[in-house]
Design an enzyme around this catalytic site. Structure first.
Site, PDB file in Angstrom:
ATOM      1  N   LYS A  13       0.819  -1.214   0.000  1.00 21.28           N
ATOM      2  CA  LYS A  13       0.000   0.000   0.000  1.00 21.28           C
ATOM      3  C   LYS A  13       0.859   1.272   0.000  1.00 21.28           C
ATOM      4  CE  LYS A  13      -1.394   1.029   3.828  1.00 21.28           C
ATOM      5  NZ  LYS A  13      -1.768   1.631   5.122  1.00 21.28           N
ATOM      6  N   ARG A  88      -8.913   5.277  11.313  1.00 23.17           N
ATOM      7  CA  ARG A  88      -8.811   3.915  11.833  1.00 23.17           C
ATOM      8  C   ARG A  88     -10.054   3.495  12.602  1.00 23.17           C
ATOM      9  NH1 ARG A  88      -2.921   2.760  12.645  1.00 23.17           N
ATOM     10  NH2 ARG A  88      -2.458   2.145  10.502  1.00 23.17           N
ATOM     11  N   ARG A 126      10.981 -12.566   3.255  1.00 26.95           N
ATOM     12  CA  ARG A 126      11.773 -11.359   3.071  1.00 26.95           C
ATOM     13  C   ARG A 126      13.068 -11.449   3.877  1.00 26.95           C
ATOM     14  NH1 ARG A 126       8.501  -5.998   4.088  1.00 26.95           N
ATOM     15  NH2 ARG A 126       8.666  -6.548   6.278  1.00 26.95           N
ATOM     16  N   ARG A 159      14.170 -10.057   9.539  1.00 32.24           N
ATOM     17  CA  ARG A 159      13.901  -9.150  10.656  1.00 32.24           C
ATOM     18  C   ARG A 159      13.152  -9.901  11.741  1.00 32.24           C
ATOM     19  NH1 ARG A 159      11.072  -3.968   8.242  1.00 32.24           N
ATOM     20  NH2 ARG A 159       9.700  -4.631   9.904  1.00 32.24           N
ATOM     21  N   ARG A 170      -0.297  -8.803  13.429  1.00 35.88           N
ATOM     22  CA  ARG A 170      -0.503  -7.461  12.858  1.00 35.88           C
ATOM     23  C   ARG A 170      -1.735  -7.445  11.947  1.00 35.88           C
ATOM     24  NH1 ARG A 170       5.361  -7.240  12.204  1.00 35.88           N
ATOM     25  NH2 ARG A 170       5.310  -7.539   9.946  1.00 35.88           N
TER      26      ARG A 170
END
Ligand SMILES: [Zn+2]
Length: 212
Positions: A13, A88, A126, A159, A170
Site C-alpha cells: 500500500k 482507523r 523477506r 527481521r 498485525r
C-alpha cells in the site's frame, strides 16, 4: 483527488500510495510517518504520542483528528491528498467527513485487497541486508550466494518482527480495526475495492482505473 487508502500491512500500500501521490501531484499523508517524525523531532504532539506508541497502544481519536485537521489545512493539501493510516475508527471517519465533507471534490476510498496468506508468504520470505539495507525475497529475488548480500557482501537476515506469528498478529489487529471503517464507506457507496495481487505496475494500473 481526495483519497483514503486502506490496505493491510505488507500489501504494498505504501508504495502504491506514493506513486499515486506523484501521479496526481498531491501529498501522501501517512499518519504513521507523521507520528514517528513528531516523536523524533520532540514536538508537543510527539511528546504526547511517544509513551502511547512505546507501550504499543493506539493514539486517541482526538489526538489523531487534531493532527489530520492541522495537516489538511496546509496549502499543499488544497488540491487533494492521499490519506494512509487514517481513519482507523468510525469516530475518526465521521470527524473526517466534517472536515472535508463540504468541498466540491468527493472523497474516494480505495481498499487494496491482498489475502492474509499471500502477505504472510511475502513477509516471511523477506530478507534484509544487515549492513546496506538491501531487500531480498527467498523465492522471487534471492541473493546469488545463500545468505550473502549481492551488493555489499554482508549477511542477509530475517527481521525479528517478520515471523509468521508476528505478521498474523498485525493482520488480525488490522482487520479488527479496519472492517468497520470499510463498511462505513461501503454503506456510503464510495468504497472501491482493488485486487492487490501481482506486479506493482499492474496493481497501479488497476488503481488508476478504479479512480477513473
Ligand atoms: Zn548489503
Amino acid at each position: 483527488m481526495k483519497i483514503i487508502f486502506i490496505g493491510p500491512p505488507g500489501s504494498g500500500k505504501g508504495t502504491q500510495a506514493k506513486r499515486l501521490a506523484s501521479r496526481f501531484a498531491i501529498p501522501h499523508i501517512s499518519t504513521g510517518d507523521m507520528l514517528r517524525e513528531a516523536v523524533q523531532d520532540g514536538t508537543e504532539l510527539g511528546r504526547q504520542a511517544q509513551p502511547i506508541m512505546a507501550a504499543g497502544g493506539l493514539v486517541s481519536d482526538d489526538l489523531m483528528i487534531g493532527i489530520i485537521k492541522e495537516r489538511l489545512a496546509k496549502p499543499d493539501a488544497g488540491r487533494g491528498f492521499i490519506l494512509d493510516g487514517f481513519p482507523r475508527t468510525i469516530v475518526q471517519a465521521e470527524k473526517l467527513d466534517g472536515i472535508v465533507g463540504n468541498g466540491t471534490e468527493p472523497l474516494r476510498v480505495l481498499q487494496l485487497l491482498v489475502p492474509d496468506d499471500a502477505i504472510v508468504r511475502r513477509i516471511t520470505m523477506r530478507r534484509t541486508c544487515a549492513q546496506c539495507g538491501a531487500i531480498y525475497h527467498l523465492e522471487n529475488n534471492p541473493p546469488a550466494n545463500d545468505s550473502v548480500c549481492d551488493r555489499c557482501g554482508a549477511e542477509v537476515i530475517a527481521r525479528s518482527d517478520d515471523t509468521e506469528e508476528a505478521v498474523r498478529k498485525r493482520l488480525e489487529s488490522f482487520h479488527r480495526q479496519t472492517m468497520p471503517v470499510a463498511s462505513y464507506y461501503e454503506s456510503k457507496n464510495i468504497l472501491r475495492k482493488v485486487d492487490g495481487i501481482g506486479p506493482v505496475d499492474e496493481v497501479f494500473e488497476r488503481i488508476e482505473k478504479s479512480l477513473a
